[in-house]
Scaffold this motif. Structure first.
Motif, PDB file in Angstrom:
ATOM      1  N   ASP A   2      -3.667  97.227  24.218  1.00  0.00           N
ATOM      2  CA  ASP A   2      -4.139  96.896  25.568  1.00  0.00           C
ATOM      3  C   ASP A   2      -3.337  95.735  26.134  1.00  0.00           C
ATOM      4  OD1 ASP A   2      -6.175  98.780  25.302  1.00  0.00           O
ATOM      5  OD2 ASP A   2      -7.574  97.316  24.469  1.00  0.00           O
ATOM      6  N   THR A   3      -2.950  95.857  27.403  1.00  0.00           N
ATOM      7  CA  THR A   3      -2.300  94.756  28.117  1.00  0.00           C
ATOM      8  C   THR A   3      -3.083  94.523  29.400  1.00  0.00           C
ATOM      9  OG1 THR A   3      -0.161  95.537  27.269  1.00  0.00           O
ATOM     10  CG2 THR A   3      -0.126  93.854  28.997  1.00  0.00           C
ATOM     11  N   LYS A   4      -3.558  93.282  29.589  1.00  0.00           N
ATOM     12  CA  LYS A   4      -4.445  92.987  30.713  1.00  0.00           C
ATOM     13  C   LYS A   4      -3.749  92.136  31.773  1.00  0.00           C
ATOM     14  CE  LYS A   4      -8.573  93.163  27.816  1.00  0.00           C
ATOM     15  NZ  LYS A   4      -9.791  92.456  27.358  1.00  0.00           N
ATOM     16  N   PHE A   5      -4.197  92.353  33.009  1.00  0.00           N
ATOM     17  CA  PHE A   5      -3.694  91.608  34.157  1.00  0.00           C
ATOM     18  C   PHE A   5      -4.876  91.275  35.065  1.00  0.00           C
ATOM     19  CE2 PHE A   5      -0.465  94.536  32.687  1.00  0.00           C
ATOM     20  CZ  PHE A   5       0.708  93.798  32.670  1.00  0.00           C
ATOM     21  N   ALA A   6      -4.735  90.232  35.863  1.00  0.00           N
ATOM     22  CA  ALA A   6      -5.783  89.860  36.812  1.00  0.00           C
ATOM     23  C   ALA A   6      -5.159  89.571  38.167  1.00  0.00           C
ATOM     24  CB  ALA A   6      -6.545  88.639  36.314  1.00  0.00           C
ATOM     25  N   PHE A   7      -5.798  90.091  39.222  1.00  0.00           N
ATOM     26  CA  PHE A   7      -5.349  89.832  40.590  1.00  0.00           C
ATOM     27  C   PHE A   7      -6.517  90.082  41.533  1.00  0.00           C
ATOM     28  CE2 PHE A   7      -3.706  93.877  38.940  1.00  0.00           C
ATOM     29  CZ  PHE A   7      -4.379  94.799  39.719  1.00  0.00           C
ATOM     30  N   SER A   8      -6.317  89.847  42.805  1.00  0.00           N
ATOM     31  CA  SER A   8      -7.409  89.945  43.770  1.00  0.00           C
ATOM     32  C   SER A   8      -7.600  91.374  44.262  1.00  0.00           C
ATOM     33  CB  SER A   8      -7.129  89.035  44.974  1.00  0.00           C
ATOM     34  OG  SER A   8      -6.019  89.537  45.708  1.00  0.00           O
ATOM     35  N   VAL A   9      -8.757  91.638  44.858  1.00  0.00           N
ATOM     36  CA  VAL A   9      -9.012  92.941  45.483  1.00  0.00           C
ATOM     37  C   VAL A   9      -8.015  93.179  46.615  1.00  0.00           C
ATOM     38  CG1 VAL A   9     -10.669  94.259  46.860  1.00  0.00           C
ATOM     39  CG2 VAL A   9     -11.441  93.012  44.837  1.00  0.00           C
ATOM     40  N   LEU A  29      -8.956  99.727  36.286  1.00  0.00           N
ATOM     41  CA  LEU A  29      -8.981  98.638  37.253  1.00  0.00           C
ATOM     42  C   LEU A  29     -10.443  98.365  37.585  1.00  0.00           C
ATOM     43  CD1 LEU A  29      -6.245 100.449  39.171  1.00  0.00           C
ATOM     44  CD2 LEU A  29      -5.869  98.083  38.481  1.00  0.00           C
ATOM     45  N   ASP A  30     -10.966  97.244  37.090  1.00  0.00           N
ATOM     46  CA  ASP A  30     -12.384  96.918  37.235  1.00  0.00           C
ATOM     47  C   ASP A  30     -12.577  95.885  38.333  1.00  0.00           C
ATOM     48  OD1 ASP A  30     -12.699  98.574  35.073  1.00  0.00           O
ATOM     49  OD2 ASP A  30     -12.965  96.957  33.613  1.00  0.00           O
ATOM     50  N   PHE A  31     -13.577  96.115  39.197  1.00  0.00           N
ATOM     51  CA  PHE A  31     -13.855  95.183  40.295  1.00  0.00           C
ATOM     52  C   PHE A  31     -15.356  95.159  40.573  1.00  0.00           C
ATOM     53  CE2 PHE A  31     -13.058  99.332  42.031  1.00  0.00           C
ATOM     54  CZ  PHE A  31     -13.902  99.467  43.128  1.00  0.00           C
ATOM     55  N   ASP A  32     -15.795  94.260  41.464  1.00  0.00           N
ATOM     56  CA  ASP A  32     -17.231  94.007  41.695  1.00  0.00           C
ATOM     57  C   ASP A  32     -17.905  93.607  40.383  1.00  0.00           C
ATOM     58  OD1 ASP A  32     -17.123  94.483  44.384  1.00  0.00           O
ATOM     59  OD2 ASP A  32     -17.839  96.549  44.266  1.00  0.00           O
ATOM     60  N   PHE A  86     -21.126  86.246  39.583  1.00  0.00           N
ATOM     61  CA  PHE A  86     -20.387  87.301  40.261  1.00  0.00           C
ATOM     62  C   PHE A  86     -18.924  86.912  40.429  1.00  0.00           C
ATOM     63  CE2 PHE A  86     -24.765  87.540  41.691  1.00  0.00           C
ATOM     64  CZ  PHE A  86     -25.041  88.900  41.677  1.00  0.00           C
ATOM     65  N   LEU A  87     -18.036  87.888  40.260  1.00  0.00           N
ATOM     66  CA  LEU A  87     -16.624  87.754  40.616  1.00  0.00           C
ATOM     67  C   LEU A  87     -16.294  88.975  41.457  1.00  0.00           C
ATOM     68  CD1 LEU A  87     -15.172  86.531  37.197  1.00  0.00           C
ATOM     69  CD2 LEU A  87     -15.211  85.216  39.317  1.00  0.00           C
ATOM     70  N   ASP A  88     -16.631  88.901  42.736  1.00  0.00           N
ATOM     71  CA  ASP A  88     -16.570  90.089  43.589  1.00  0.00           C
ATOM     72  C   ASP A  88     -15.218  90.317  44.255  1.00  0.00           C
ATOM     73  OD1 ASP A  88     -16.839  87.857  45.176  1.00  0.00           O
ATOM     74  OD2 ASP A  88     -18.327  88.728  46.525  1.00  0.00           O
ATOM     75  N   LYS A  89     -14.306  89.372  44.079  1.00  0.00           N
ATOM     76  CA  LYS A  89     -12.976  89.540  44.679  1.00  0.00           C
ATOM     77  C   LYS A  89     -11.872  89.597  43.619  1.00  0.00           C
ATOM     78  CE  LYS A  89     -14.225  87.283  49.050  1.00  0.00           C
ATOM     79  NZ  LYS A  89     -15.619  86.971  48.659  1.00  0.00           N
ATOM     80  N   LEU A  90     -12.267  89.678  42.358  1.00  0.00           N
ATOM     81  CA  LEU A  90     -11.324  89.719  41.248  1.00  0.00           C
ATOM     82  C   LEU A  90     -11.193  91.143  40.711  1.00  0.00           C
ATOM     83  CD1 LEU A  90      -9.651  87.975  39.131  1.00  0.00           C
ATOM     84  CD2 LEU A  90     -11.712  88.095  37.712  1.00  0.00           C
ATOM     85  N   HIS A  95      -7.990  79.828  36.259  1.00  0.00           N
ATOM     86  CA  HIS A  95      -7.050  80.715  36.950  1.00  0.00           C
ATOM     87  C   HIS A  95      -7.777  81.903  37.570  1.00  0.00           C
ATOM     88  CE1 HIS A  95      -3.466  82.988  37.872  1.00  0.00           C
ATOM     89  NE2 HIS A  95      -3.845  83.969  37.070  1.00  0.00           N
ATOM     90  N   LEU A  96      -8.693  82.518  36.821  1.00  0.00           N
ATOM     91  CA  LEU A  96      -9.440  83.667  37.335  1.00  0.00           C
ATOM     92  C   LEU A  96     -10.333  83.270  38.504  1.00  0.00           C
ATOM     93  CD1 LEU A  96     -10.421  85.450  34.005  1.00  0.00           C
ATOM     94  CD2 LEU A  96      -8.540  85.970  35.537  1.00  0.00           C
ATOM     95  N   LYS A  97     -10.969  82.124  38.399  1.00  0.00           N
ATOM     96  CA  LYS A  97     -11.822  81.654  39.483  1.00  0.00           C
ATOM     97  C   LYS A  97     -11.005  81.365  40.736  1.00  0.00           C
ATOM     98  CE  LYS A  97     -15.406  79.578  36.587  1.00  0.00           C
ATOM     99  NZ  LYS A  97     -16.086  78.318  36.206  1.00  0.00           N
TER     100      LYS A  97
END
Length: 253
Positions: A30-37, A169-172, A183-187, A244-246
């Motif tokens: 698994d390779t993970k990444f994080a960015f905004s909606v 790709l997970d969101f909401d 809640f992290l509704d924009k990540l 960073h995520l926040k």
């Protein structure tokens, strides 16, 4: 006017659950990444040529609910925090549209993820004898496990048209325990699942083009730090990543 996620997903060719049998990837990297909606809206058009999208009961953004388990000492969390090479996560996941519940064990061994699961009837308030026995075959502290966190999200599942590769790709994102919610509704948390690391992947190259680096942190650890805090958990090693995520979530357009 910018298109919505739903509008952008109409550009993808659909794939069904039955058709995904060849890319279950229960033994994978698994390779993970994080960015905004907002970034997701900009990235999706570049992916439709290389990926098909999972469609379940008419939806391309199915809903997932998970109940995570740990013991009174939060052993699973602490082993992840210590970056132990061999560690576990245990959860029950509800694939809502499919009306399916699975007891799932994720084992991390030398950088690889091994996933095992059995179908069950619903969310348990405590693991029964059969479920504990199933877990005990792998996990020593199975008898001490108890529910510690709820997590839910919407997911896009993309399947590479040519290679044995899946992208989620997970969101909401929502985390909850007792009366505490986070809640992290924009990540967006993206996870590229491959038999072996393949950096020529269309998604990997898209991340490189947009200067989005891979990161290591599970949704379980993210939620636990916010719900339980420093009074119950040690998470010094995660602090920089959490900030960073926040930042991504709070500064998203």
């Amino acid at each position: 006017m910018q298109k919505t996620i739903g509008q952008l997903l109409t550009e993808f060719e659909a794939i069904s659950l039955d058709e995904m049998d060849d890319v279950k990837l229960m033994n994978r990297v698994d390779t993970k990444f994080a960015f905004s909606v907002q970034a997701l809206l900009e990235l999706l058009p570049a992916l439709s040529a290389n990926y098909r999208i999972l469609e379940v009961e008419g939806t391309r953004t199915p809903f997932y609910e998970s109940l995570y388990f740990d013991d009174a000492n939060f052993t699973f969390f602490s082993e992840h925090h210590r970056n132990r090479g061999h560690r576990f996560k245990v959860r029950v996941r509800n694939y809502v549209e499919s009306k399916l519940f699975f007891l799932e064990i994720k084992e991390k061994v030398k950088g690889r993820t091994l996933k095992k699961r059995i179908k069950i009837d619903g969310f348990p308030t405590a693991l029964d004898a059969t479920q504990s026995e199933y877990i005990h075959d792998l996990v020593d502290n199975a008898a001490q496990l108890k529910p510690v966190m709820w997590n839910s999200f919407h997911r896009l599942t993309l399947v590479n048209k040519l290679d044995k590769e899946r992208l989620t790709l997970d969101f909401d994102l929502k985390f909850k325990w007792d009366e505490t919610e986070y809640f992290l509704d924009k990540l967006v948390i993206a996870e590229l699942k491959q038999e072996n690391v393949h950096r020529d992947s269309a998604f990997y190259q898209l991340m490189k083009l947009n200067q989005i680096r891979a990161y290591r942190l599970s949704k379980y650890c993210l939620g636990m730090t916010e719900l339980y805090g420093a009074s119950q958990l040690k998470f010094n090693r995660f602090k920089k990543k959490l900030l960073h995520l926040k930042k991504i979530n709070n500064h998203a357009a």
